[in-house]
Motif scaffolding. Sequence first.
Motif, short mmCIF file in Angstrom:
data_model
loop_
_atom_site.label_atom_id
_atom_site.label_comp_id
_atom_site.label_asym_id
_atom_site.label_seq_id
_atom_site.Cartn_x
_atom_site.Cartn_y
_atom_site.Cartn_z
N ARG A 1 -35.91 -88.55 -80.20
CA ARG A 1 -36.71 -89.70 -80.57
C ARG A 1 -38.04 -89.24 -81.14
O ARG A 1 -38.64 -88.31 -80.65
CB ARG A 1 -36.99 -90.58 -79.34
CG ARG A 1 -35.81 -91.25 -78.77
CD ARG A 1 -36.15 -92.17 -77.60
NE ARG A 1 -37.01 -91.56 -76.60
CZ ARG A 1 -38.26 -91.95 -76.34
NH1 ARG A 1 -38.80 -92.94 -77.01
NH2 ARG A 1 -38.97 -91.38 -75.40
N ALA A 2 -38.53 -89.93 -82.16
CA ALA A 2 -39.79 -89.55 -82.79
C ALA A 2 -40.96 -89.71 -81.83
O ALA A 2 -41.93 -88.99 -81.92
CB ALA A 2 -40.04 -90.40 -84.04
N GLY A 3 -40.90 -90.62 -80.88
CA GLY A 3 -42.03 -90.89 -80.02
C GLY A 3 -42.10 -90.07 -78.75
O GLY A 3 -43.00 -90.23 -77.96
N CYS A 4 -41.16 -89.16 -78.53
CA CYS A 4 -41.12 -88.48 -77.24
C CYS A 4 -42.08 -87.30 -77.15
O CYS A 4 -42.42 -86.89 -76.06
CB CYS A 4 -39.69 -88.04 -76.92
SG CYS A 4 -39.08 -86.72 -77.96
N GLY A 5 -42.49 -86.71 -78.23
CA GLY A 5 -43.44 -85.61 -78.19
C GLY A 5 -42.81 -84.24 -78.05
O GLY A 5 -43.44 -83.24 -78.34
N VAL A 6 -41.55 -84.16 -77.62
CA VAL A 6 -40.89 -82.87 -77.46
C VAL A 6 -40.68 -82.25 -78.84
O VAL A 6 -40.14 -82.87 -79.74
CB VAL A 6 -39.54 -83.03 -76.72
CG1 VAL A 6 -38.81 -81.69 -76.62
CG2 VAL A 6 -39.75 -83.64 -75.36
N SER A 7 -41.12 -81.03 -79.00
CA SER A 7 -41.01 -80.26 -80.25
C SER A 7 -41.88 -80.79 -81.39
O SER A 7 -41.84 -80.24 -82.49
CB SER A 7 -39.56 -80.18 -80.74
OG SER A 7 -38.77 -79.52 -79.79
N SER A 8 -42.66 -81.81 -81.16
CA SER A 8 -43.48 -82.33 -82.26
C SER A 8 -44.73 -81.51 -82.49
O SER A 8 -45.48 -81.78 -83.42
CB SER A 8 -43.82 -83.80 -82.03
OG SER A 8 -44.56 -83.97 -80.84
N ASN A 9 -44.95 -80.45 -81.70
CA ASN A 9 -46.11 -79.60 -81.93
C ASN A 9 -45.96 -78.78 -83.21
O ASN A 9 -46.91 -78.18 -83.68
CB ASN A 9 -46.38 -78.68 -80.74
CG ASN A 9 -45.28 -77.67 -80.51
OD1 ASN A 9 -44.12 -78.06 -80.36
ND2 ASN A 9 -45.62 -76.41 -80.45
N HIS A 10 -44.77 -78.78 -83.81
CA HIS A 10 -44.56 -78.08 -85.09
C HIS A 10 -44.70 -79.03 -86.29
O HIS A 10 -44.59 -78.58 -87.43
CB HIS A 10 -43.20 -77.39 -85.12
CG HIS A 10 -43.10 -76.29 -84.11
ND1 HIS A 10 -43.77 -75.11 -84.24
CD2 HIS A 10 -42.43 -76.22 -82.94
CE1 HIS A 10 -43.51 -74.34 -83.20
NE2 HIS A 10 -42.70 -74.99 -82.39
N GLU A 11 -44.93 -80.30 -86.02
CA GLU A 11 -45.22 -81.23 -87.10
C GLU A 11 -46.64 -80.95 -87.59
O GLU A 11 -47.45 -80.41 -86.85
CB GLU A 11 -45.10 -82.68 -86.62
CG GLU A 11 -43.74 -83.05 -86.07
CD GLU A 11 -42.63 -83.16 -87.11
OE1 GLU A 11 -42.90 -82.99 -88.33
OE2 GLU A 11 -41.50 -83.42 -86.70
N ARG A 12 -46.93 -81.32 -88.82
CA ARG A 12 -48.26 -81.13 -89.39
C ARG A 12 -48.81 -82.47 -89.84
O ARG A 12 -48.08 -83.30 -90.35
CB ARG A 12 -48.20 -80.18 -90.59
CG ARG A 12 -47.85 -78.75 -90.21
CD ARG A 12 -47.70 -77.89 -91.45
NE ARG A 12 -48.88 -77.94 -92.30
CZ ARG A 12 -49.79 -76.96 -92.40
NH1 ARG A 12 -49.64 -75.86 -91.72
NH2 ARG A 12 -50.82 -77.10 -93.20
#
Length: 97
Positions: free
Chosen positions: A2-13
Amino acid sequence: MRAGCGVSSNHERRDGTGYPQGLAGQAIPLAGRLMAIADVYDALVTERVYKAAMTHDEAVAVILSERGRQFDPRLVDLFIEIALRFGEIHSRFADAR
C-alpha cells in the motif's frame, strides 16, 4: 504494498524519481520521508568496504544540497536544527558495529 504504509518508501524521492513506486512530495508517507534522511545520513557517515565515511559536516551538506529534490524541505529544515544530535548518536553507536 500500500502507498500509505511507509514500508520501503524511504527510497522514494520528493521529486518523484525514487522507487519502488515513483511517489512524489506529500504522496510519500511521512515515515518514509523521515527515514530517507536518517538512512542517507547513516550511509554517508558509515565506512563501507567500497567507500570511506564522510564527516558529519559533509553528510549534513549533502542532505542540505538535496533539500526539495530528494528530501522534503520542511524535514530537512528540522534535520538541520537537530543535526548535531545525529552526530552525537552516530559517534556513540559507531563502535558497536
